[in-house]
Enzyme design. Structure first.
Site, PDB file in Angstrom:
ATOM      1  N   HIS A   1     -20.863  -2.527   6.034  1.00 18.36           N
ATOM      2  CA  HIS A   1     -20.864  -1.317   6.852  1.00 18.36           C
ATOM      3  C   HIS A   1     -21.697  -1.444   8.123  1.00 18.36           C
ATOM      4  CE1 HIS A   1     -19.027   0.243   3.281  1.00 18.36           C
ATOM      5  NE2 HIS A   1     -20.100  -0.038   2.572  1.00 18.36           N
TER       6      HIS A   1
ATOM      7  N   ILE B   1     -16.763  -1.170   8.326  1.00 19.83           N
ATOM      8  CA  ILE B   1     -16.075   0.058   7.916  1.00 19.83           C
ATOM      9  C   ILE B   1     -17.096   1.065   7.390  1.00 19.83           C
ATOM     10  CG2 ILE B   1     -13.946  -1.179   7.393  1.00 19.83           C
ATOM     11  CD1 ILE B   1     -14.618  -0.899   4.392  1.00 19.83           C
TER      12      ILE B   1
ATOM     13  N   ASP C   1     -27.213   2.637   0.347  1.00 20.39           N
ATOM     14  CA  ASP C   1     -26.184   1.599   0.214  1.00 20.39           C
ATOM     15  C   ASP C   1     -26.273   0.672   1.423  1.00 20.39           C
ATOM     16  OD1 ASP C   1     -23.992  -0.030   0.121  1.00 20.39           O
ATOM     17  OD2 ASP C   1     -22.570   1.539  -0.434  1.00 20.39           O
TER      18      ASP C   1
ATOM     19  N   GLY D   1     -17.363   4.394   1.650  1.00 21.54           N
ATOM     20  CA  GLY D   1     -16.477   5.368   1.018  1.00 21.54           C
ATOM     21  C   GLY D   1     -17.224   6.653   0.686  1.00 21.54           C
TER      22      GLY D   1
HETATM   23  C1  LIG Z   1     -22.071   2.162  -8.207  1.00 18.64           C
HETATM   24  C2  LIG Z   1     -21.314   2.333  -6.953  1.00 18.64           C
HETATM   25  C3  LIG Z   1     -20.891   1.018  -6.422  1.00 18.64           C
HETATM   26  C4  LIG Z   1     -20.137   1.143  -5.186  1.00 18.64           C
HETATM   27  C5  LIG Z   1     -19.631  -0.189  -4.741  1.00 18.64           C
HETATM   28  C6  LIG Z   1     -19.054  -0.079  -3.427  1.00 18.64           C
HETATM   29  C7  LIG Z   1     -20.040  -0.403  -2.341  1.00 18.64           C
HETATM   30  C8  LIG Z   1     -19.644   0.177  -1.009  1.00 18.64           C
HETATM   31  O1  LIG Z   1     -20.615  -0.196  -0.039  1.00 18.64           O
HETATM   32  C9  LIG Z   1     -18.265  -0.333  -0.623  1.00 18.64           C
HETATM   33  C10 LIG Z   1     -17.507   0.646   0.154  1.00 18.64           C
HETATM   34  O2  LIG Z   1     -17.901   1.755   0.424  1.00 18.64           O
HETATM   35  S1  LIG Z   1     -15.932   0.124   0.617  1.00 18.64           S
HETATM   36  C11 LIG Z   1     -15.342   1.506   1.586  1.00 18.64           C
HETATM   37  C12 LIG Z   1     -14.601   2.517   0.795  1.00 18.64           C
HETATM   38  N1  LIG Z   1     -13.375   2.002   0.180  1.00 18.64           N
HETATM   39  C13 LIG Z   1     -12.304   1.712   0.943  1.00 18.64           C
HETATM   40  O3  LIG Z   1     -12.302   1.828   2.144  1.00 18.64           O
HETATM   41  C14 LIG Z   1     -11.064   1.252   0.197  1.00 18.64           C
HETATM   42  C15 LIG Z   1      -9.854   1.893   0.786  1.00 18.64           C
HETATM   43  N2  LIG Z   1      -8.660   1.532  -0.020  1.00 18.64           N
HETATM   44  C16 LIG Z   1      -7.968   0.413   0.219  1.00 18.64           C
HETATM   45  O4  LIG Z   1      -8.264  -0.345   1.122  1.00 18.64           O
HETATM   46  C17 LIG Z   1      -6.783   0.140  -0.695  1.00 18.64           C
HETATM   47  O5  LIG Z   1      -6.348   1.365  -1.236  1.00 18.64           O
HETATM   48  C18 LIG Z   1      -7.144  -0.822  -1.855  1.00 18.64           C
HETATM   49  C19 LIG Z   1      -7.509  -2.189  -1.273  1.00 18.64           C
HETATM   50  C20 LIG Z   1      -8.302  -0.270  -2.698  1.00 18.64           C
HETATM   51  C21 LIG Z   1      -5.939  -0.965  -2.769  1.00 18.64           C
HETATM   52  O6  LIG Z   1      -4.816  -1.274  -1.988  1.00 18.64           O
HETATM   53  P1  LIG Z   1      -3.789  -2.380  -2.468  1.00 18.64           P
HETATM   54  O7  LIG Z   1      -4.480  -3.679  -2.667  1.00 18.64           O
HETATM   55  O8  LIG Z   1      -2.648  -2.346  -1.512  1.00 18.64           O
HETATM   56  O9  LIG Z   1      -3.397  -1.855  -3.911  1.00 18.64           O
HETATM   57  P2  LIG Z   1      -2.001  -1.306  -4.404  1.00 18.64           P
HETATM   58  O10 LIG Z   1      -0.980  -2.399  -4.312  1.00 18.64           O
HETATM   59  O11 LIG Z   1      -1.702   0.004  -3.758  1.00 18.64           O
HETATM   60  O12 LIG Z   1      -2.303  -1.006  -5.938  1.00 18.64           O
HETATM   61  C22 LIG Z   1      -2.595  -2.077  -6.823  1.00 18.64           C
HETATM   62  C23 LIG Z   1      -3.075  -1.480  -8.119  1.00 18.64           C
HETATM   63  O13 LIG Z   1      -4.394  -0.949  -7.955  1.00 18.64           O
HETATM   64  C24 LIG Z   1      -4.387   0.466  -8.201  1.00 18.64           C
HETATM   65  N3  LIG Z   1      -5.218   1.060  -7.136  1.00 18.64           N
HETATM   66  C25 LIG Z   1      -4.872   1.165  -5.846  1.00 18.64           C
HETATM   67  N4  LIG Z   1      -5.897   1.713  -5.159  1.00 18.64           N
HETATM   68  C26 LIG Z   1      -6.879   1.963  -6.046  1.00 18.64           C
HETATM   69  C27 LIG Z   1      -8.148   2.517  -5.915  1.00 18.64           C
HETATM   70  N5  LIG Z   1      -8.618   2.954  -4.740  1.00 18.64           N
HETATM   71  N6  LIG Z   1      -8.913   2.614  -7.033  1.00 18.64           N
HETATM   72  C28 LIG Z   1      -8.440   2.188  -8.207  1.00 18.64           C
HETATM   73  N7  LIG Z   1      -7.218   1.639  -8.396  1.00 18.64           N
HETATM   74  C29 LIG Z   1      -6.458   1.538  -7.311  1.00 18.64           C
HETATM   75  C30 LIG Z   1      -2.948   0.904  -8.121  1.00 18.64           C
HETATM   76  O14 LIG Z   1      -2.684   2.033  -8.934  1.00 18.64           O
HETATM   77  C31 LIG Z   1      -2.219  -0.333  -8.604  1.00 18.64           C
HETATM   78  O15 LIG Z   1      -2.271  -0.383  -9.987  1.00 18.64           O
HETATM   79  P3  LIG Z   1      -0.937  -0.097 -10.860  1.00 18.64           P
HETATM   80  O16 LIG Z   1       0.087  -1.090 -10.365  1.00 18.64           O
HETATM   81  O17 LIG Z   1      -1.349  -0.309 -12.261  1.00 18.64           O
HETATM   82  O18 LIG Z   1      -0.543   1.317 -10.550  1.00 18.64           O
END
Ligand SMILES: CCCCCCC[C@@H](O)CC(=O)SCCNC(=O)CCNC(=O)[C@H](O)C(C)(C)COP(=O)(O)OP(=O)(O)OC[C@H]1O[C@@H](n2cnc3c(N)ncnc32)[C@H](O)[C@@H]1OP(=O)(O)O
Length: 286
Positions: free
Chosen positions: A193, A208, A188, A211
């Site tokens: 990152h 960061i 990745d 994940g």
């Molecule tokens: C094939 C493989 C491909 C891989 C592609 C990726 C490539 C990689 O290089 C990228 C990475 O590794 S990125 C690093 C790892 N991920 C992170 O660090 C994300 C951490 N999470 C966040 O920042 C927030 O939770 C965040 C931003 C995710 C959400 O926070 P908020 O914006 O505050 O959302 P919130 O208001 O709490 O919720 C809104 C609606 O979204 C749903 N939801 C929340 N978190 C979710 C999540 N992690 N996954 C899925 N859905 C999620 C909530 O349920 C809510 O929906 P609803 O209102 O319907 O309940």
């Protein structure tokens, strides 16, 4: 339109051949922090080819470059800016123990597109088979910031609290400063990152951690702490990425044995007021 849900869901599966060797497994294990202390016999199973066991989360990087890794983001109906992409969650089902050397076929397709209004969530399923049959199935939930509002199904809510009561075990795992730089060599190469400028554009103060690096570190902590280090006991492992991890921090991994075959896990950043990092996390095992 950046996300065309109907087009993404209607697109045929993408299939590719993947392969891996013990060197790929060793590199992955090092990338998730295995090998310390280097004389610990329990660690040698992760870092010495003559004793090698494969942590099942290796399935998330095996055959990097094939369908299902970052290339999985360029698919019909999906045209997104990489700076808006976050990994939202991951679910792995292991059908058989992973061999140290493998040749297999990976098939990927979008199985769901959810409209969270402020974001879209794409579920990309990858199924992997070798000559002996199914090996594993991976569901990656990809959180696409700013891509919602297309009038689609909202999908499930992600709000599960950790089990009540004190955890059965709590361990801490240091995230090295160079952890993401090493981990990315497993496939990745997302600049989020590694490149400070790209990370700033994406809205973060600095690069960061992947994940899936946290995902692998956590599974290793569970296997080593509660499953006697026996990687082949893992059947399923799912999580939601609830908050970012910065290299140099410390993961606090809390584990609850909820049955003889299930461990629930919550991970937080011990260095950042215990901010949640992994939620809705379950390891099913034999
Ligand atoms: C094939 C493989 C491909 C891989 C592609 C990726 C490539 C990689 O290089 C990228 C990475 O590794 S990125 C690093 C790892 N991920 C992170 O660090 C994300 C951490 N999470 C966040 O920042 C927030 O939770 C965040 C931003 C995710 C959400 O926070 P908020 O914006 O505050 O959302 P919130 O208001 O709490 O919720 C809104 C609606 O979204 C749903 N939801 C929340 N978190 C979710 C999540 N992690 N996954 C899925 N859905 C999620 C909530 O349920 C809510 O929906 P609803 O209102 O319907 O309940």
């Amino acid at each position: 339109m950046p996300i065309d849900a109907a087009k993404a869901l209607a697109a045929g599966p993408r299939t590719g051949e993947i392969s891996w060797t013990p060197k790929d497994v060793l590199l992955y294990h090092l990338g998730i922090g295995a090998g310390l202390p280097a004389t610990d016999p329990d660690e040698l199973r992760y870092v010495l080819e003559s004793r090698l066991h494969v942590l099942p989360s290796f399935a998330t990087v095996a055959g990097s470059g094939a369908p299902g890794v970052i290339s999985g983001l360029s698919m019909p109906g999906v045209d997104v800016d990489l700076a808006r992409v976050l990994h939202g969650g991951q679910a792995l089902t292991v059908h058989r123990p992973l061999p140290t050397t493998g040749e297999a076929t990976a098939t990927s397709r979008v199985v769901a597109v959810y409209d969270k209004v402020k974001a879209a969530v794409l579920v990309l399923r990858t199924e992997v088979f070798d000559a002996d049959g199914p090996l594993w199935t991976n569901d990656a939930q990809i959180f696409l910031r700013g891509e919602g509002g297309f009038g689609g199904d909202r999908g499930p809510s992600a709000r599960t609290e950790p089990p009540a009561g004190p955890p059965d075990r709590t361990v801490e795992r240091a995230v090295r400063e160079d952890q993401a730089l090493l981990y990315r060599l497993s496939g990745d190469w997302n600049p989020l990152h590694a490149d400070p400028e790209f990370a700033r554009v994406a809205g973060f103060e600095r690069p960061i951690l992947h994940g899936l690096c946290t995902y692998g570190m956590t599974l290793k902590a569970v296997v080593d702490t509660l499953l006697d280090g026996e990687v082949t006991r893992v059947r399923e492992y799912r999580t939601r990425f609830a908050g970012v991890v910065y290299p140099g921090g410390t993961l606090r991994v809390r584990m609850w044995r909820t049955s003889g075959t299930e461990v629930r896990v919550a991970v937080s950043a011990a260095d950042r007021d215990d901010a949640p990092v992994l939620a809705d996390t379950v390891v099913a095992h034999t």
